[in-house]
Write a protein that holds these residues in place. Structure first.
Motif, PDB file in Angstrom:
ATOM      1  N   TYR A   1     -15.408 -15.991   8.405  1.00 14.07           N
ATOM      2  CA  TYR A   1     -16.292 -17.124   8.641  1.00 14.07           C
ATOM      3  C   TYR A   1     -17.153 -16.933   9.890  1.00 14.07           C
ATOM      4  CZ  TYR A   1     -13.236 -19.339   5.243  1.00 14.07           C
ATOM      5  OH  TYR A   1     -12.525 -19.623   4.104  1.00 14.07           O
ATOM      6  N   THR A   2     -17.166 -15.720  10.409  1.00 15.66           N
ATOM      7  CA  THR A   2     -17.913 -15.419  11.627  1.00 15.66           C
ATOM      8  C   THR A   2     -19.288 -14.853  11.269  1.00 15.66           C
ATOM      9  OG1 THR A   2     -15.856 -14.956  12.823  1.00 15.66           O
ATOM     10  CG2 THR A   2     -17.903 -14.125  13.786  1.00 15.66           C
ATOM     11  N   TYR A   3     -20.296 -15.389  11.877  1.00 12.90           N
ATOM     12  CA  TYR A   3     -21.655 -14.907  11.611  1.00 12.90           C
ATOM     13  C   TYR A   3     -22.508 -15.076  12.865  1.00 12.90           C
ATOM     14  CZ  TYR A   3     -22.567 -19.914  11.110  1.00 12.90           C
ATOM     15  OH  TYR A   3     -22.646 -21.271  11.342  1.00 12.90           O
ATOM     16  N   GLU A   4     -23.611 -14.363  12.915  1.00  8.19           N
ATOM     17  CA  GLU A   4     -24.527 -14.456  14.045  1.00  8.19           C
ATOM     18  C   GLU A   4     -25.512 -15.595  13.823  1.00  8.19           C
ATOM     19  OE1 GLU A   4     -24.585 -12.777  16.908  1.00  8.19           O
ATOM     20  OE2 GLU A   4     -22.733 -11.746  16.324  1.00  8.19           O
ATOM     21  N   LEU A   5     -25.699 -16.401  14.842  1.00  5.66           N
ATOM     22  CA  LEU A   5     -26.677 -17.485  14.782  1.00  5.66           C
ATOM     23  C   LEU A   5     -27.668 -17.284  15.926  1.00  5.66           C
ATOM     24  CD1 LEU A   5     -27.668 -20.115  13.533  1.00  5.66           C
ATOM     25  CD2 LEU A   5     -26.114 -21.354  15.050  1.00  5.66           C
ATOM     26  N   PRO A   6     -28.867 -16.779  15.598  1.00  5.35           N
ATOM     27  CA  PRO A   6     -29.859 -16.518  16.658  1.00  5.35           C
ATOM     28  C   PRO A   6     -30.197 -17.784  17.437  1.00  5.35           C
ATOM     29  CG  PRO A   6     -30.533 -15.539  14.560  1.00  5.35           C
ATOM     30  CD  PRO A   6     -29.364 -16.431  14.264  1.00  5.35           C
ATOM     31  N   VAL A   7     -30.387 -17.626  18.721  1.00  2.00           N
ATOM     32  CA  VAL A   7     -30.673 -18.768  19.593  1.00  2.00           C
ATOM     33  C   VAL A   7     -31.891 -19.538  19.107  1.00  2.00           C
ATOM     34  CG1 VAL A   7     -31.324 -19.444  21.933  1.00  2.00           C
ATOM     35  CG2 VAL A   7     -29.624 -17.646  21.590  1.00  2.00           C
ATOM     36  N   GLU A   8     -32.888 -18.827  18.612  1.00  2.00           N
ATOM     37  CA  GLU A   8     -34.116 -19.501  18.179  1.00  2.00           C
ATOM     38  C   GLU A   8     -33.911 -20.349  16.923  1.00  2.00           C
ATOM     39  OE1 GLU A   8     -34.262 -15.211  16.577  1.00  2.00           O
ATOM     40  OE2 GLU A   8     -33.687 -16.256  18.430  1.00  2.00           O
ATOM     41  N   ARG A   9     -32.764 -20.214  16.277  1.00  5.02           N
ATOM     42  CA  ARG A   9     -32.454 -21.007  15.088  1.00  5.02           C
ATOM     43  C   ARG A   9     -31.661 -22.279  15.426  1.00  5.02           C
ATOM     44  NH1 ARG A   9     -35.585 -19.860  10.724  1.00  5.02           N
ATOM     45  NH2 ARG A   9     -35.791 -17.599  10.437  1.00  5.02           N
ATOM     46  N   ILE A  10     -31.358 -22.467  16.692  1.00  3.78           N
ATOM     47  CA  ILE A  10     -30.594 -23.639  17.118  1.00  3.78           C
ATOM     48  C   ILE A  10     -31.563 -24.701  17.642  1.00  3.78           C
ATOM     49  CG2 ILE A  10     -28.832 -24.510  18.706  1.00  3.78           C
ATOM     50  CD1 ILE A  10     -27.634 -21.718  18.753  1.00  3.78           C
ATOM     51  N   ALA A  11     -31.566 -25.847  16.984  1.00  2.55           N
ATOM     52  CA  ALA A  11     -32.447 -26.947  17.415  1.00  2.55           C
ATOM     53  C   ALA A  11     -31.891 -27.560  18.698  1.00  2.55           C
ATOM     54  CB  ALA A  11     -32.544 -27.995  16.328  1.00  2.55           C
ATOM     55  N   THR A  12     -32.668 -27.531  19.754  1.00  2.00           N
ATOM     56  CA  THR A  12     -32.207 -28.084  21.032  1.00  2.00           C
ATOM     57  C   THR A  12     -32.671 -29.521  21.240  1.00  2.00           C
ATOM     58  OG1 THR A  12     -34.133 -27.145  22.168  1.00  2.00           O
ATOM     59  CG2 THR A  12     -32.113 -25.820  22.123  1.00  2.00           C
ATOM     60  N   HIS A  13     -33.597 -29.968  20.400  1.00  2.00           N
ATOM     61  CA  HIS A  13     -34.045 -31.361  20.440  1.00  2.00           C
ATOM     62  C   HIS A  13     -34.144 -31.879  19.005  1.00  2.00           C
ATOM     63  CE1 HIS A  13     -35.408 -29.964  24.414  1.00  2.00           C
ATOM     64  NE2 HIS A  13     -35.289 -31.220  24.789  1.00  2.00           N
TER      65      HIS A  13
END
Length: 255
Positions: free
Chosen positions: A8-20
């Protein structure tokens, strides 16, 4: 039983994380899996995805500004993250209503700079809050405040900071006090939002009801354990946290 966390481990690029959040909550993306097919739409269409004659339960917990910051005379900053109330009651609702004093189990940032029995103090919005470290190993902190007739809920509203998830790499703002809540949040006590509900709007709720779908509420105070990463190779060995839940007698009887 074994659940390999690597599956269940995967890479999640920072640019894909909504910060707002989106200005319009219901315009967030929605993935729909139906009949073996995957489609993409927006959350505004969720009423169309729900089966007829469904019952939808909403968690009406409300996030409290659970991060409290104190500055020592030496300049060191101590952060107290409220975890669980100890006294005058372990029940969150009663603990938030406490006046004058209360004790909490806390996660303590920069603990090495705070000795047992040491007193921290700060003043904001005409409220003076004092914190005494009672148990260093267990993180038990005793709070006292003046005016004594105001509730602990009022204290944290005036002094606390909203605890955003650790994957959101920015400081909390005043706007987060409202946006990091569901629109139906009511009972104070959570340190994290029930994120599945963040995308509901008044229009979506109205559309759900217009389709004859029943709705009801319960209260599950989301605890800081939701932020705890799984470190065990076998997810079954992960040390789960406990959370307080309140279900009315009427709800339990009807459903």
């Amino acid at each position: 039983m074994e659940i390999n966390i690597k599956d269940y481990t995967y890479e999640l690029p920072v640019e894909r994380i909504a910060t707002h959040p989106f200005q319009n909550r219901d315009q967030s993306k929605l993935l729909v899996y139906k009949g073996g097919q995957i489609s993409h739409t927006t959350f505004a269409t969720i009423p169309e995805q729900l089966p007829q004659n469904s019952i939808l339960f909403f968690n009406d917990t409300k996030v409290i500004p659970a991060r409290l910051f104190f500055q020592k005379e030496t300049g060191a900053q101590i952060e107290l993250f409220l975890l669980n109330p100890i006294a005058p009651s372990p029940l969150l609702q009663l603990a938030m209503e406490a006046t004058g004093s209360s004790s909490w189990k806390c996660a303590i940032g920069n603990l090495k700079r705070w000795s047992a029995g040491g007193v921290l103090s700060r003043v904001a919005a005409n409220i003076e809050l004092r914190a005494v470290l009672k148990d260093r190993e267990e993180g038990i902190v005793h709070f006292e405040w003046t005016p004594k007739d105001i509730s602990f809920a009022e204290v944290v509203r005036s002094i606390g900071v909203t605890p955003l998830p650790p994957y959101i790499k920015r400081e909390a703002t005043t706007a987060d006090r409202e946006r990091y809540q569901t629109i139906y949040s009511h009972h104070e006590g959570a340190v994290a939002a029930p994120t599945a509900g963040l995308h509901f709007t008044e229009k979506v709720l109205a559309d759900i009801k217009s389709r004859g779908i029943q709705t009801d509420f319960l209260t599950l105070h989301v605890s800081a354990g939701t932020f705890q990463p799984v470190k065990a190779d076998n997810a079954v060995d992960h040390d789960m946290h406990a959370e307080q839940i309140i279900i009315s007698i009427e709800t339990s009887i009807i459903y």
